[in-house]
Design a protein around this motif. Sequence first.
Motif, PDB file in Angstrom:
ATOM      1  N   ILE A   8       0.835  -1.205   0.000  1.00  0.00           N
ATOM      2  CA  ILE A   8       0.000   0.000   0.000  1.00  0.00           C
ATOM      3  C   ILE A   8       0.874   1.261   0.000  1.00  0.00           C
ATOM      4  O   ILE A   8       1.622   1.496   0.941  1.00  0.00           O
ATOM      5  CB  ILE A   8      -0.931   0.021   1.234  1.00  0.00           C
ATOM      6  CG1 ILE A   8      -1.826  -1.223   1.229  1.00  0.00           C
ATOM      7  CG2 ILE A   8      -1.773   1.299   1.236  1.00  0.00           C
ATOM      8  CD1 ILE A   8      -2.698  -1.348   2.454  1.00  0.00           C
ATOM      9  N   PRO A   9       0.793   2.044  -1.065  1.00  0.00           N
ATOM     10  CA  PRO A   9       1.558   3.290  -1.099  1.00  0.00           C
ATOM     11  C   PRO A   9       0.937   4.348  -0.199  1.00  0.00           C
ATOM     12  O   PRO A   9      -0.279   4.368   0.005  1.00  0.00           O
ATOM     13  CB  PRO A   9       1.479   3.714  -2.569  1.00  0.00           C
ATOM     14  CG  PRO A   9       0.189   3.131  -3.049  1.00  0.00           C
ATOM     15  CD  PRO A   9      -0.042   1.861  -2.252  1.00  0.00           C
ATOM     16  N   LYS A  10       1.755   5.199   0.351  1.00  0.00           N
ATOM     17  CA  LYS A  10       1.208   6.287   1.171  1.00  0.00           C
ATOM     18  C   LYS A  10       0.532   7.304   0.261  1.00  0.00           C
ATOM     19  O   LYS A  10       1.083   7.654  -0.781  1.00  0.00           O
ATOM     20  CB  LYS A  10       2.328   6.957   1.976  1.00  0.00           C
ATOM     21  CG  LYS A  10       2.813   6.096   3.109  1.00  0.00           C
ATOM     22  CD  LYS A  10       3.704   6.902   4.037  1.00  0.00           C
ATOM     23  CE  LYS A  10       4.057   6.076   5.263  1.00  0.00           C
ATOM     24  NZ  LYS A  10       4.944   6.799   6.182  1.00  0.00           N
ATOM     25  N   PRO A  11      -0.647   7.767   0.645  1.00  0.00           N
ATOM     26  CA  PRO A  11      -1.334   8.753  -0.187  1.00  0.00           C
ATOM     27  C   PRO A  11      -0.553  10.062  -0.237  1.00  0.00           C
ATOM     28  O   PRO A  11      -0.102  10.559   0.778  1.00  0.00           O
ATOM     29  CB  PRO A  11      -2.685   8.937   0.511  1.00  0.00           C
ATOM     30  CG  PRO A  11      -2.469   8.483   1.898  1.00  0.00           C
ATOM     31  CD  PRO A  11      -1.397   7.434   1.850  1.00  0.00           C
ATOM     32  N   ARG A  12      -0.411  10.578  -1.440  1.00  0.00           N
ATOM     33  CA  ARG A  12       0.359  11.816  -1.592  1.00  0.00           C
ATOM     34  C   ARG A  12      -0.556  13.021  -1.750  1.00  0.00           C
ATOM     35  O   ARG A  12      -0.098  14.142  -1.799  1.00  0.00           O
ATOM     36  CB  ARG A  12       1.274  11.705  -2.810  1.00  0.00           C
ATOM     37  CG  ARG A  12       2.323  10.626  -2.630  1.00  0.00           C
ATOM     38  CD  ARG A  12       3.149  10.463  -3.885  1.00  0.00           C
ATOM     39  NE  ARG A  12       3.850  11.686  -4.238  1.00  0.00           N
ATOM     40  CZ  ARG A  12       4.438  11.898  -5.408  1.00  0.00           C
ATOM     41  NH1 ARG A  12       4.379  10.975  -6.322  1.00  0.00           N
ATOM     42  NH2 ARG A  12       5.057  13.026  -5.662  1.00  0.00           N
ATOM     43  N   THR A  13      -1.830  12.727  -1.859  1.00  0.00           N
ATOM     44  CA  THR A  13      -2.780  13.819  -2.024  1.00  0.00           C
ATOM     45  C   THR A  13      -3.666  13.918  -0.784  1.00  0.00           C
ATOM     46  O   THR A  13      -3.907  12.937  -0.102  1.00  0.00           O
ATOM     47  CB  THR A  13      -3.666  13.603  -3.259  1.00  0.00           C
ATOM     48  OG1 THR A  13      -4.210  12.298  -3.191  1.00  0.00           O
ATOM     49  CG2 THR A  13      -2.872  13.747  -4.528  1.00  0.00           C
ATOM     50  N   THR A  14      -4.127  15.101  -0.525  1.00  0.00           N
ATOM     51  CA  THR A  14      -4.956  15.325   0.652  1.00  0.00           C
ATOM     52  C   THR A  14      -6.097  16.274   0.309  1.00  0.00           C
ATOM     53  O   THR A  14      -6.103  16.893  -0.742  1.00  0.00           O
ATOM     54  CB  THR A  14      -4.140  15.977   1.781  1.00  0.00           C
ATOM     55  OG1 THR A  14      -3.617  17.212   1.312  1.00  0.00           O
ATOM     56  CG2 THR A  14      -3.031  15.079   2.251  1.00  0.00           C
ATOM     57  N   PHE A  15      -7.029  16.356   1.224  1.00  0.00           N
ATOM     58  CA  PHE A  15      -8.043  17.393   1.147  1.00  0.00           C
ATOM     59  C   PHE A  15      -7.710  18.446   2.197  1.00  0.00           C
ATOM     60  O   PHE A  15      -7.197  18.118   3.257  1.00  0.00           O
ATOM     61  CB  PHE A  15      -9.432  16.826   1.451  1.00  0.00           C
ATOM     62  CG  PHE A  15     -10.035  16.080   0.296  1.00  0.00           C
ATOM     63  CD1 PHE A  15     -10.803  16.746  -0.641  1.00  0.00           C
ATOM     64  CD2 PHE A  15      -9.832  14.720   0.142  1.00  0.00           C
ATOM     65  CE1 PHE A  15     -11.363  16.061  -1.716  1.00  0.00           C
ATOM     66  CE2 PHE A  15     -10.391  14.035  -0.922  1.00  0.00           C
ATOM     67  CZ  PHE A  15     -11.157  14.711  -1.855  1.00  0.00           C
ATOM     68  N   VAL A  16      -7.983  19.673   1.894  1.00  0.00           N
ATOM     69  CA  VAL A  16      -7.860  20.713   2.902  1.00  0.00           C
ATOM     70  C   VAL A  16      -9.194  21.438   3.012  1.00  0.00           C
ATOM     71  O   VAL A  16      -9.970  21.501   2.058  1.00  0.00           O
ATOM     72  CB  VAL A  16      -6.754  21.737   2.568  1.00  0.00           C
ATOM     73  CG1 VAL A  16      -5.393  21.074   2.572  1.00  0.00           C
ATOM     74  CG2 VAL A  16      -7.025  22.426   1.258  1.00  0.00           C
ATOM     75  N   GLN A  17      -9.440  21.956   4.187  1.00  0.00           N
ATOM     76  CA  GLN A  17     -10.653  22.731   4.389  1.00  0.00           C
ATOM     77  C   GLN A  17     -10.282  24.205   4.307  1.00  0.00           C
ATOM     78  O   GLN A  17      -9.423  24.685   5.052  1.00  0.00           O
ATOM     79  CB  GLN A  17     -11.267  22.406   5.748  1.00  0.00           C
ATOM     80  CG  GLN A  17     -12.699  22.862   5.861  1.00  0.00           C
ATOM     81  CD  GLN A  17     -13.493  22.025   6.842  1.00  0.00           C
ATOM     82  OE1 GLN A  17     -13.013  21.013   7.325  1.00  0.00           O
ATOM     83  NE2 GLN A  17     -14.698  22.443   7.149  1.00  0.00           N
ATOM     84  N   VAL A  18     -10.884  24.893   3.360  1.00  0.00           N
ATOM     85  CA  VAL A  18     -10.562  26.295   3.111  1.00  0.00           C
ATOM     86  C   VAL A  18     -11.774  27.158   3.430  1.00  0.00           C
ATOM     87  O   VAL A  18     -12.901  26.837   3.067  1.00  0.00           O
ATOM     88  CB  VAL A  18     -10.145  26.507   1.640  1.00  0.00           C
ATOM     89  CG1 VAL A  18      -9.862  27.975   1.362  1.00  0.00           C
ATOM     90  CG2 VAL A  18      -8.915  25.672   1.317  1.00  0.00           C
ATOM     91  N   LYS A  19     -11.497  28.268   4.122  1.00  0.00           N
ATOM     92  CA  LYS A  19     -12.565  29.188   4.492  1.00  0.00           C
ATOM     93  C   LYS A  19     -12.653  30.304   3.463  1.00  0.00           C
ATOM     94  O   LYS A  19     -11.655  30.964   3.163  1.00  0.00           O
ATOM     95  CB  LYS A  19     -12.287  29.762   5.886  1.00  0.00           C
ATOM     96  CG  LYS A  19     -13.444  30.552   6.468  1.00  0.00           C
ATOM     97  CD  LYS A  19     -13.140  30.907   7.911  1.00  0.00           C
ATOM     98  CE  LYS A  19     -14.337  31.568   8.569  1.00  0.00           C
ATOM     99  NZ  LYS A  19     -14.072  31.846  10.001  1.00  0.00           N
ATOM    100  N   CYS A  20     -13.837  30.517   2.947  1.00  0.00           N
ATOM    101  CA  CYS A  20     -14.049  31.571   1.961  1.00  0.00           C
ATOM    102  C   CYS A  20     -13.856  32.937   2.622  1.00  0.00           C
ATOM    103  O   CYS A  20     -14.451  33.223   3.658  1.00  0.00           O
ATOM    104  CB  CYS A  20     -15.460  31.461   1.381  1.00  0.00           C
ATOM    105  SG  CYS A  20     -15.866  32.798   0.245  1.00  0.00           S
ATOM    106  N   PRO A  21     -13.005  33.786   2.023  1.00  0.00           N
ATOM    107  CA  PRO A  21     -12.747  35.107   2.610  1.00  0.00           C
ATOM    108  C   PRO A  21     -13.946  36.041   2.506  1.00  0.00           C
ATOM    109  O   PRO A  21     -14.031  37.036   3.229  1.00  0.00           O
ATOM    110  CB  PRO A  21     -11.562  35.635   1.795  1.00  0.00           C
ATOM    111  CG  PRO A  21     -11.644  34.903   0.495  1.00  0.00           C
ATOM    112  CD  PRO A  21     -12.236  33.545   0.809  1.00  0.00           C
ATOM    113  N   ASP A  22     -14.871  35.740   1.626  1.00  0.00           N
ATOM    114  CA  ASP A  22     -16.007  36.632   1.416  1.00  0.00           C
ATOM    115  C   ASP A  22     -17.217  36.280   2.275  1.00  0.00           C
ATOM    116  O   ASP A  22     -17.826  37.142   2.901  1.00  0.00           O
ATOM    117  CB  ASP A  22     -16.413  36.624  -0.054  1.00  0.00           C
ATOM    118  CG  ASP A  22     -15.484  37.490  -0.898  1.00  0.00           C
ATOM    119  OD1 ASP A  22     -14.559  38.087  -0.305  1.00  0.00           O
ATOM    120  OD2 ASP A  22     -15.668  37.564  -2.106  1.00  0.00           O
ATOM    121  N   CYS A  23     -17.582  34.995   2.303  1.00  0.00           N
ATOM    122  CA  CYS A  23     -18.817  34.632   3.006  1.00  0.00           C
ATOM    123  C   CYS A  23     -18.585  33.724   4.215  1.00  0.00           C
ATOM    124  O   CYS A  23     -19.513  33.458   4.975  1.00  0.00           O
ATOM    125  CB  CYS A  23     -19.809  33.981   2.041  1.00  0.00           C
ATOM    126  SG  CYS A  23     -19.365  32.307   1.548  1.00  0.00           S
TER     127      CYS A  23
END
Length: 65
Positions: A8-23
């Motif tokens: 099993i290869p280590k995952p190289r991609t991730t998700f990040v949670q980003v906060k919208c600067p406007d709303c």
Amino acid sequence: MSQWDKIIPKPRTTFVQVKCPDCGNEQSIFSHIANTVKCNICGTVLAEPTGGKAKFKGEVVKALE
Ligand SMILES: [Zn+2]
């Protein structure tokens, strides 16, 4: 080391949670995107593709690995 560690290869991609600067909407965005990602609520650009890791326009709240 077990066999699974090699298979099993280590995952190289991730998700990040980003906060919208406007709303203030918080949105999960893939760390390696091919297209511009916009806020689901107001349409502000939250992330742009760079060919590698995305460039985030909003505040990165946390990384979801
Ligand atoms: Zn927004």
